[in-house]
Design an enzyme around this catalytic site. Structure first.
Site, mmCIF file in Angstrom:
data_model
loop_
_atom_site.group_PDB
_atom_site.id
_atom_site.type_symbol
_atom_site.label_atom_id
_atom_site.label_comp_id
_atom_site.label_asym_id
_atom_site.label_seq_id
_atom_site.Cartn_x
_atom_site.Cartn_y
_atom_site.Cartn_z
ATOM 1 N N GLY A 17 0.851 -1.177 0.000
ATOM 2 C CA GLY A 17 0.000 0.000 0.000
ATOM 3 C C GLY A 17 0.887 1.227 0.000
ATOM 4 O O GLY A 17 2.123 1.133 -0.006
ATOM 5 N N SER A 18 0.290 2.381 0.063
ATOM 6 C CA SER A 18 1.070 3.616 -0.020
ATOM 7 C C SER A 18 2.058 3.747 1.138
ATOM 8 O O SER A 18 3.198 4.202 0.954
ATOM 9 C CB SER A 18 0.131 4.821 -0.056
ATOM 10 N N GLU A 68 3.733 1.572 2.560
ATOM 11 C CA GLU A 68 4.832 0.611 2.490
ATOM 12 C C GLU A 68 5.878 0.985 1.446
ATOM 13 O O GLU A 68 6.991 0.445 1.452
ATOM 14 C CB GLU A 68 4.298 -0.800 2.173
ATOM 15 N N GLU A 89 -3.986 -10.033 0.981
ATOM 16 C CA GLU A 89 -3.088 -10.224 2.121
ATOM 17 C C GLU A 89 -3.195 -11.620 2.739
ATOM 18 O O GLU A 89 -2.204 -12.156 3.249
ATOM 19 C CB GLU A 89 -3.367 -9.162 3.186
ATOM 20 N N HIS A 139 -0.026 -3.858 4.598
ATOM 21 C CA HIS A 139 -0.459 -2.462 4.572
ATOM 22 C C HIS A 139 -1.230 -2.100 5.835
ATOM 23 O O HIS A 139 -2.345 -2.578 6.044
ATOM 24 C CB HIS A 139 -1.338 -2.236 3.348
ATOM 25 N N HIS A 165 -10.626 -30.496 19.513
ATOM 26 C CA HIS A 165 -11.550 -29.785 18.632
ATOM 27 C C HIS A 165 -12.987 -30.097 19.039
ATOM 28 O O HIS A 165 -13.668 -29.285 19.639
ATOM 29 C CB HIS A 165 -11.293 -30.179 17.167
ATOM 30 N N GLY A 170 -7.002 -24.654 11.182
ATOM 31 C CA GLY A 170 -8.280 -24.961 10.568
ATOM 32 C C GLY A 170 -8.864 -23.818 9.776
ATOM 33 O O GLY A 170 -9.993 -23.914 9.273
#
Length: 527
Positions: A25-26, A28, A47, A70, A280, A401
């Site tokens: 993004g800007s 970064e 992402e 970002h 689980h 998971g």
């Protein structure tokens, strides 16, 4: 005087973190400016896919990996994928952009307010340096914390910091090294060896941390030396033992009562490289049978501390296994025949294959050293019934998971193992969560095979609906998806196969780039 960016790049280069997975993004862009020639930037289109690819790459290589995200929005998009990296103890170093310092307090657009708190308690360490001069030191801490804890770390850096002068002491981080030794002392080793040797009916439970070169084979030798049954820990994400070895009893069920039942008659359960335990299904009962003692060996101090029963030794499982092999009497058995593979079940439907037919084809047509990244939860039972995996690094599964690891993870594993065949076995329900990873595979021309199992429903959820008494839950069917057309749009050649013979013929081919094979399969359950 060097800039913060220059010192940071030099430090990352010395630490070997020269492959950067990101979606910029800007905020970064100032960090990415002027990357040295030896760096490689791997672009992901979302992402979640970025983190999944980095997770697979780090697991395959065994090294920390740099991720560039970002600010708050990009970091938020990545958090679901980070849960898998946390559970698999993957050392990701996440560096995120932040607004310029003067804009954070007024909450300007793209400011991440209290950025470190955003990622807690998910990551093992998170921070935003108090000043630009502290950025190199904080970046070093992020790398060392990830390596020591084997857990993702997070560093938020205001983008005006990168061009600032680093300060007179900044270059001191370039020569830093932090190491950890996890060898038990003499008394600890003696007590553990005596306990194991005295056990009348010991059992081994192995976790994902055992799936490393050397330790995988040593665990086989230890099991044969003890001539004892071996289970994989519940909620398996890496295979720590050959699944057709005659001592292997499979993956422990992820419920308290069935785990306890499995240990009936054993006086000692030695758990290596796993938490105790990642349950689980809520199936309550006694943690252990009467008369059963449990000893856990793990490098993860947090896992040792939170276990609800047993004793724990925080140490390197490899060092412990090596010690036990030296001091235990007897010789390991050799030449033990592996258990045969049963004939695959058929679907009984000409239009669909049983998943066992698909897995039998993979087993027979793919090289023995193939690494499989699996995200098809409803076919677990069929998978273990048909596969024959005898080498370390053969199996990867979303550790927490969280769907969306499979396709990106397969891309990352393929990048981390360029000389090893890699196959992604992906269900149609999970494929949608990380579908953009196909574009990265195409751009890098990775020799990756994706076998897409299409049954038109969330099969694992249907099974869970039965367990939970919810047979009429909505939103479980996903008809009308054609992944061959989707994959072609991302630049990946694709094919829809309709029979076992055709599937075997296609799998026998060895393309030099990525491909997707769509197979319609019958609905099965995880157990």
């Amino acid at each position: 005087m060097p800039s913060v960016r220059r010192v940071a790049h030099a430090f990352l280069e010395r630490q070997g973190l020269t492959t950067v997975f990101g979606n910029p993004g800007s905020n970064e862009l100032p960090f990415l400016a002027g990357l040295p020639d030896g760096f490689r930037y791997v672009l992901g289109l979302h992402e979640g896919a970025v983190v999944g690819m980095a997770d697979g790459y780090a697991q395959a290589t065994g090294r920390p990996v740099l991720v560039n995200l970002h600010a708050a929005s990009g970091s938020g998009n990545a958090m679901g994928a980070l849960t898998n990296a946390v559970a698999s103890r993957t050392p990701l170093v996440v560096v995120a952009g932040q607004q310029v310092r003067s804009a954070v307090g007024p909450e300007a657009n793209l400011a991440s307010v209290d950025a470190a708190t955003l990622m807690k308690p998910l990551v093992g360490w998170a921070a935003e340096p108090a000043c630009a001069e502290d950025v190199p030191r904080a970046l070093a801490q992020a790398v060392f914390e990830a390596r020591l804890q084997r857990r993702p770390t997070y560093l938020s850096v205001p983008y005006d910091d990168w061009a600032a002068e680093a300060g007179d002491n900044s270059l001191a981080v370039l020569d830093r090294e932090v190491a950890r030794a996890g060898v038990p002392d003499a008394e600890q080793g003696r007590r553990l060896a005596e306990r194991v040797a005295a056990a009348r009916r010991p059992a081994l439970v192995l976790g994902g941390d055992v799936d490393t070169p050397g330790l995988f084979d040593d665990a086989v030798r230890l099991a044969e030396r003890l001539d004892c049954p071996v289970w994989a820990a519940p909620s398996l994400f890496r295979l720590p033992f050959p699944n057709r070895h005659p001592l292997f009893r499979g993956v422990l069920p992820a419920g308290i009562a069935p785990v306890s039942a499995a240990f009936e008659g054993h006086d000692l359960v030695l758990v290596l490289g796993a938490p105790v335990f990642r349950y689980h299904e809520h199936l309550p009962g006694r943690y252990l049978p009467e008369g059963t003692r449990l000893v856990q060996v793990t490098e993860d101090a947090s896992a040792a501390a939170r276990a609800p029963m047993g004793e724990a030794l925080v140490a390197d499982p490899a060092a412990v296994v090596e010690h036990l092999l030296k001091v235990l009497d007897g010789a390991a058995t050799s030449g033990t025949p592996y258990r045969p593979v049963p004939e695959p079940r058929t679907a009984g439907d000409g239009d669909r294959l049983h998943p066992e037919e698909v897995f039998a084809a993979l087993r027979d047509e793919q090289p023995e050293d193939t690494a499989y990244v699996v995200e098809s939860t409803s076919t677990n039972s069929a998978w273990w019934r048909q596969m024959d995996l005898r080498r370390p690094g053969s199996y990867y599964f979303p550790a927490a998971g969280g769907l969306g690891f499979g396709l990106p993870g397969a891309v990352g594993v393929a990048m981390g193992h360029p000389d090893r065949p890699v196959v992604g076995v992906i269900g149609d329900g999970s494929a949608n969560y990380g579908i953009t990873a196909l574009w990265t595979a195409a751009q890098h021309r990775l020799p990756l095979t994706v076998v897409l199992l299409r049954n038109g429903t969330y099969g694992a959820l249907r099974w869970f609906g039965g367990l939970l008494g919810v047979p009429d839950a909505p939103g479980l069917d996903i008809p009308g998806l054609d992944f061959t057309r989707i994959a072609e749009g991302y630049g990946v050649p694709s094919r829809h196969v309709t029979g076992a013979g055709e599937l075997r013929a296609v799998l026998a081919e060895r393309p030099d780039g990525p491909r997707l094979i769509q197979v319609d399969t019958a609905l099965t359950t995880p157990a």
